[in-house]
Design an enzyme around this catalytic site. Sequence first.
Site, PDB file in Angstrom:
ATOM      1  N   ASP A 103       0.838  -1.200   0.000  1.00 12.35           N
ATOM      2  CA  ASP A 103       0.000   0.000   0.000  1.00 12.35           C
ATOM      3  C   ASP A 103       0.876   1.255   0.000  1.00 12.35           C
ATOM      4  O   ASP A 103       0.653   2.193  -0.740  1.00 12.35           O
ATOM      5  CB  ASP A 103      -0.957   0.010   1.203  1.00 12.35           C
ATOM      6  CG  ASP A 103      -0.249  -0.247   2.536  1.00 12.35           C
ATOM      7  OD1 ASP A 103       0.970  -0.569   2.552  1.00 12.35           O
ATOM      8  OD2 ASP A 103      -0.912  -0.138   3.583  1.00 12.35           O
ATOM      9  N   ASP A 106       7.023   3.607   3.482  1.00 11.63           N
ATOM     10  CA  ASP A 106       7.296   4.736   4.366  1.00 11.63           C
ATOM     11  C   ASP A 106       8.786   4.659   4.729  1.00 11.63           C
ATOM     12  O   ASP A 106       9.639   5.059   3.949  1.00 11.63           O
ATOM     13  CB  ASP A 106       6.349   4.597   5.567  1.00 11.63           C
ATOM     14  CG  ASP A 106       6.378   5.782   6.518  1.00 11.63           C
ATOM     15  OD1 ASP A 106       7.377   6.500   6.554  1.00 11.63           O
ATOM     16  OD2 ASP A 106       5.402   5.980   7.266  1.00 11.63           O
ATOM     17  N   GLY A 108      10.412   1.916   4.911  1.00 12.98           N
ATOM     18  CA  GLY A 108      10.969   0.801   4.152  1.00 12.98           C
ATOM     19  C   GLY A 108      11.296  -0.408   5.020  1.00 12.98           C
ATOM     20  O   GLY A 108      11.783  -1.421   4.512  1.00 12.98           O
ATOM     21  N   ASN A 109      11.029  -0.317   6.324  1.00  8.51           N
ATOM     22  CA  ASN A 109      11.312  -1.447   7.221  1.00  8.51           C
ATOM     23  C   ASN A 109      10.551  -2.708   6.798  1.00  8.51           C
ATOM     24  O   ASN A 109      11.108  -3.802   6.758  1.00  8.51           O
ATOM     25  CB  ASN A 109      10.929  -1.110   8.666  1.00  8.51           C
ATOM     26  CG  ASN A 109      11.885  -0.115   9.292  1.00  8.51           C
ATOM     27  OD1 ASN A 109      13.053  -0.045   8.901  1.00  8.51           O
ATOM     28  ND2 ASN A 109      11.399   0.673  10.235  1.00  8.51           N
TER      29      ASN A 109
HETATM   30  P1  IMP Z   1       7.259   1.133   6.656  1.00 10.07           P
HETATM   31  O1  IMP Z   1       7.672  -0.219   7.157  1.00 10.07           O
HETATM   32  O2  IMP Z   1       7.672   2.249   7.565  1.00 10.07           O
HETATM   33  O3  IMP Z   1       7.651   1.392   5.216  1.00 10.07           O
HETATM   34  O4  IMP Z   1       5.682   1.201   6.728  1.00 10.07           O
HETATM   35  C1  IMP Z   1       4.939   0.275   6.088  1.00 10.07           C
HETATM   36  C2  IMP Z   1       3.568   0.095   6.651  1.00 10.07           C
HETATM   37  O5  IMP Z   1       3.191   1.060   7.636  1.00 10.07           O
HETATM   38  C3  IMP Z   1       2.596   0.254   5.523  1.00 10.07           C
HETATM   39  O6  IMP Z   1       2.398  -0.971   4.849  1.00 10.07           O
HETATM   40  C4  IMP Z   1       1.368   0.776   6.213  1.00 10.07           C
HETATM   41  O7  IMP Z   1       0.573  -0.297   6.638  1.00 10.07           O
HETATM   42  C5  IMP Z   1       1.892   1.541   7.401  1.00 10.07           C
HETATM   43  N1  IMP Z   1       1.953   2.982   7.097  1.00 10.07           N
HETATM   44  C6  IMP Z   1       3.025   3.707   6.748  1.00 10.07           C
HETATM   45  N2  IMP Z   1       2.727   4.991   6.545  1.00 10.07           N
HETATM   46  C7  IMP Z   1       1.385   5.104   6.788  1.00 10.07           C
HETATM   47  C8  IMP Z   1       0.463   6.200   6.712  1.00 10.07           C
HETATM   48  O8  IMP Z   1       0.779   7.365   6.390  1.00 10.07           O
HETATM   49  N3  IMP Z   1      -0.831   5.890   7.000  1.00 10.07           N
HETATM   50  C9  IMP Z   1      -1.243   4.647   7.347  1.00 10.07           C
HETATM   51  N4  IMP Z   1      -0.410   3.602   7.423  1.00 10.07           N
HETATM   52  C10 IMP Z   1       0.903   3.829   7.128  1.00 10.07           C
END
Ligand code: IMP
Length: 178
Positions: A103, A106, A108-109
């Site tokens: 989706d 963010d 990237g973790n």
């Molecule tokens: P990451 O691991 O920080 O890249 O975040 C990934 C996951 O965090 C995504 O698959 C989303 O489910 C959630 N996420 C990240 N940013 C947002 C946001 O702005 N709104 C809602 N969910 C988010």
Amino acid sequence: MKEINILDKTFRELITEQEINSRIDEIAKQINSDLAGHDVVFLGILNGAFLFAADLYRRIKLESRISFIKLASYEGTSSSGSIRELIGWNEDIRNKTVVVVEDIVDTGNTLERVFGELVIRKASGIKIATMLYKPDAYKKDIFLDYVGFRIPNDFVVGYGLDYDGFGRNLPSVYALIK
Ligand code: IMP
């Protein structure tokens, strides 16, 4: 400008349903052409990617399969940083080209965790498709092959993304204003 309230917060429309749909048309066309002849498995990351995965996959003309895994790492409006377990692997992806369907990327973790697992499981090729991408928050160097929209580093809801579980059903994407 369309504004909505979810729980205690106000959000303003950032990307319309129509913009989302025409962008998915383009991405699907690109994937159909790039991956013609590949043995492809789409891998949706739940919960957030369920709408994008469905809308993208119905436009895919490749003989392919789709599967979903779950890995939640987000609580409220800021990333917790801790990555939970990957659950739901039931697809043999060895020697397959895997298209990860996210989706949003963010920090990237999540992506890094999934990517590592695909390497261990010996995917022959890995492509990343994400509806949304926050370049200012991204801390990894995994290349994002198909990006729907680059967005500012603001919290967003809608089109599969939630705020404390709500808002996933909104057909467009909204950004937090207050
Ligand atoms: P990451 O691991 O920080 O890249 O975040 C990934 C996951 O965090 C995504 O698959 C989303 O489910 C959630 N996420 C990240 N940013 C947002 C946001 O702005 N709104 C809602 N969910 C988010």
